[in-house]
Design a protein around this motif. Structure first.
Motif, short mmCIF file in Angstrom:
data_model
loop_
_atom_site.label_atom_id
_atom_site.label_comp_id
_atom_site.label_asym_id
_atom_site.label_seq_id
_atom_site.Cartn_x
_atom_site.Cartn_y
_atom_site.Cartn_z
N ASP A 66 0.88 -1.17 0.00
CA ASP A 66 0.00 0.00 0.00
C ASP A 66 0.92 1.22 0.00
O ASP A 66 1.57 1.52 0.99
CB ASP A 66 -0.92 0.00 1.23
N ALA A 67 0.95 1.90 -1.13
CA ALA A 67 1.94 2.97 -1.33
C ALA A 67 1.51 4.31 -0.76
O ALA A 67 2.22 5.31 -0.94
CB ALA A 67 2.25 3.11 -2.82
N HIS A 68 0.37 4.36 -0.09
CA HIS A 68 -0.04 5.66 0.48
C HIS A 68 -0.88 5.42 1.74
O HIS A 68 -2.08 5.15 1.64
CB HIS A 68 -0.83 6.46 -0.56
N VAL A 107 -0.99 -6.78 3.60
CA VAL A 107 -0.11 -5.67 3.18
C VAL A 107 1.21 -5.81 3.95
O VAL A 107 1.26 -5.57 5.14
CB VAL A 107 -0.77 -4.30 3.45
N THR A 108 2.26 -6.21 3.25
CA THR A 108 3.53 -6.47 3.93
C THR A 108 4.53 -5.33 3.76
O THR A 108 5.60 -5.37 4.36
CB THR A 108 4.15 -7.80 3.43
N THR A 109 4.18 -4.35 2.92
CA THR A 109 4.99 -3.13 2.79
C THR A 109 4.05 -1.94 2.67
O THR A 109 3.06 -2.01 1.93
CB THR A 109 5.89 -3.17 1.53
N VAL A 110 4.35 -0.86 3.39
CA VAL A 110 3.59 0.39 3.21
C VAL A 110 4.57 1.54 3.02
O VAL A 110 5.69 1.51 3.50
CB VAL A 110 2.68 0.74 4.42
N GLY A 134 4.05 -6.04 11.87
CA GLY A 134 3.69 -4.91 11.01
C GLY A 134 4.38 -5.02 9.68
O GLY A 134 5.28 -5.85 9.50
N PRO A 135 3.96 -4.21 8.73
CA PRO A 135 4.59 -4.24 7.41
C PRO A 135 5.94 -3.53 7.41
O PRO A 135 6.25 -2.79 8.35
CB PRO A 135 3.59 -3.44 6.56
N ARG A 136 6.73 -3.75 6.39
CA ARG A 136 7.91 -2.92 6.17
C ARG A 136 7.41 -1.51 5.96
O ARG A 136 6.42 -1.31 5.25
CB ARG A 136 8.63 -3.34 4.88
N ILE A 137 8.06 -0.53 6.55
CA ILE A 137 7.61 0.86 6.41
C ILE A 137 8.63 1.66 5.62
O ILE A 137 9.80 1.71 5.99
CB ILE A 137 7.39 1.51 7.79
#
Ligand SMILES: [Zn+2]
Length: 400
Positions: A66-68, A107-110, A134-137
């Motif tokens: 999720d890019a945003h 969602v594993t990356t945000v 949590g996802p990668r941030i």
């Protein structure tokens, strides 16, 4: 004891364009993929000590991006008011819960595009150390905005070129992965410039880009209004957020600016609420159809989209990316291309390309499994059956 896991499934999506292997498998070791591909070949690499996880009838794909998102906002009716009532300690506690919801939703990356007090960096560290799920941030930390501009309350007001340069440098020094600049107003900010109004000129945005480049970071521009979009494109930003082509009295999708976006490979994140089906009711059928049509036009002209929900703002809960993606199928985009938006394309645009978005040897053990085949229809994303983040199994979110 071995930390290796052999996951078998009806099919495994390994790369862009829905590249896929029927009767596939993935072998992971700790937080890394050892092999992904045909079951017989991957199984041959496994031994008796490896944990076996059979997921018949499912499709395994890379964890979603999720890019945003905005981890500091609560997705309630008054995200700004709620935020103002929280101290940093309380805020960090609820950000942890939101991160947990995101990863449980697959969602594993945000990419977090604006926080307060650079709290996402603390959360990123907690997640990376394994202390909390949590996802990668990929973190923007403090967004750049003029005095009294969009999201000024997040602490990133700048009144001069010097202050602008200083803020970008400070973000970079403290660990930001991307620089976020508010090129136009936004609906969240009461009393600020109108959503369609440009807040910075192309020259000021170019200074942001120059400073960010100096620190090796990409620039994401919040841009609703056509004037702000044009300024951001001229300045050479890397991604355009929202990109709704607003003007004082409607919308103006400028063909020349659109051509420049395509030519320069600027990625567009047309943030779509998980509840996009409500938009005709909220905005009125005509305005909703105009917005849908603009996204369709951008897609047809070859704009490279990345998926994002703006999670945290009103009506955009954490964990709604899979519902949000169905919008793009609704406007006619093929499902494999939509899946790319949320995996390979997004990871690439975030600078996480080497780390996420693809299932291949050496890549992160971030993957999900859904019932059926999402390449044939994104409805299949609804039934999330399995989530692995950094090699750890996460109980998947069941209700959507
Ligand atoms: Zn946003």
């Amino acid at each position: 004891m071995s930390s290796r896991k052999l996951i078998t499934a009806a099919r495994v999506v390994t790369g862009p364009g829905g590249r896929c292997v029927e009767d596939g498998a993935v072998l992971t070791d700790g937080d890394t993929v050892v092999a992904a591909g045909r079951r017989a070949e991957v199984e041959a690499l496994a031994d008796g000590r490896d944990e076996r996880i059979a997921l018949p009838g499912t499709t395994v794909l890379p964890g979603l991006v999720d890019a945003h998102v905005h981890l500091v906002f609560d997705a309630g009716t008054d995200p700004v008011g709620t935020l103002e009532g929280q101290d940093d300690q309380g805020l960090l506690a609820v950000m942890r819960e939101r991160a947990a919801r995101l990863v449980a939703s697959g969602v594993t990356t945000v990419r977090d595009l604006g926080d307060r007090g650079r709290l996402t960096l603390r959360l990123r560290e907690e997640i990376e150390s394994g202390a909390v799920p949590g996802p990668r941030i990929v973190a923007a930390t403090t967004p750049v905005t003029p005095k009294g501009g969009h999201c000024w309350f997040l602490g990133g007001e700048v009144g001069s070129e010097r202050e602008l340069r200083d803020l970008v440098r400070r973000n970079a020094e403290l660990g930001a992965d991307v620089i976020k600049v508010m090129a136009t107003g936004g609906a969240l900010t009461r009393g600020g410039p109108a959503t369609w109004q440009a807040q910075f000129g192309a020259a000021e945005l170019a200074v942001v880009v120059e400073e960010a480049r100096g620190a090796g970071l990409p620039v994401a521009a919040h841009a609703h209004g056509t004037a702000g979009i044009e300024a951001a494109v001229t300045a050479g930003v890397d991604t355009l957020e929202h990109c709704t082509w607003m003007t004082e009295d409607g919308n103006d999708l400028r063909a020349d600016v659109l051509d420049a976006i395509v030519e320069r490979g600027i990625r567009v994140c047309p943030t779509v609420s998980p509840h996009w089906r409500m938009l005709p009711t909220v905005f009125g059928a005509e305005r909703a159809e105009r917005l849908f049509g603009q996204v369709r036009t951008m897609a047809e002209r070859g704009v490279r989209f990345i998926a994002g929900t703006d999670a945290g703002v009103q009506r955009a809960g954490f964990g709604g990316l899979r519902q949000s993606l169905t919008f793009f199928e609704h406007i006619g985009m093929p499902a494999p291309r939509v899946l790319d938006m949320a995996t390979t394309e997004a990871a690439d645009a975030l600078g996480a390309g080497g780390r996420a978005g693809v299932l291949a040897p050496g890549r992160p053990a971030d993957l999900i499994a859904v019932s059926g085949d999402p390449r044939a229809g994104l409805e299949a994303l609804t039934d999330l059956r399995f989530v692995m983040s950094r090699g750890e199994l996460i109980p998947p979110q069941r209700a959507v």
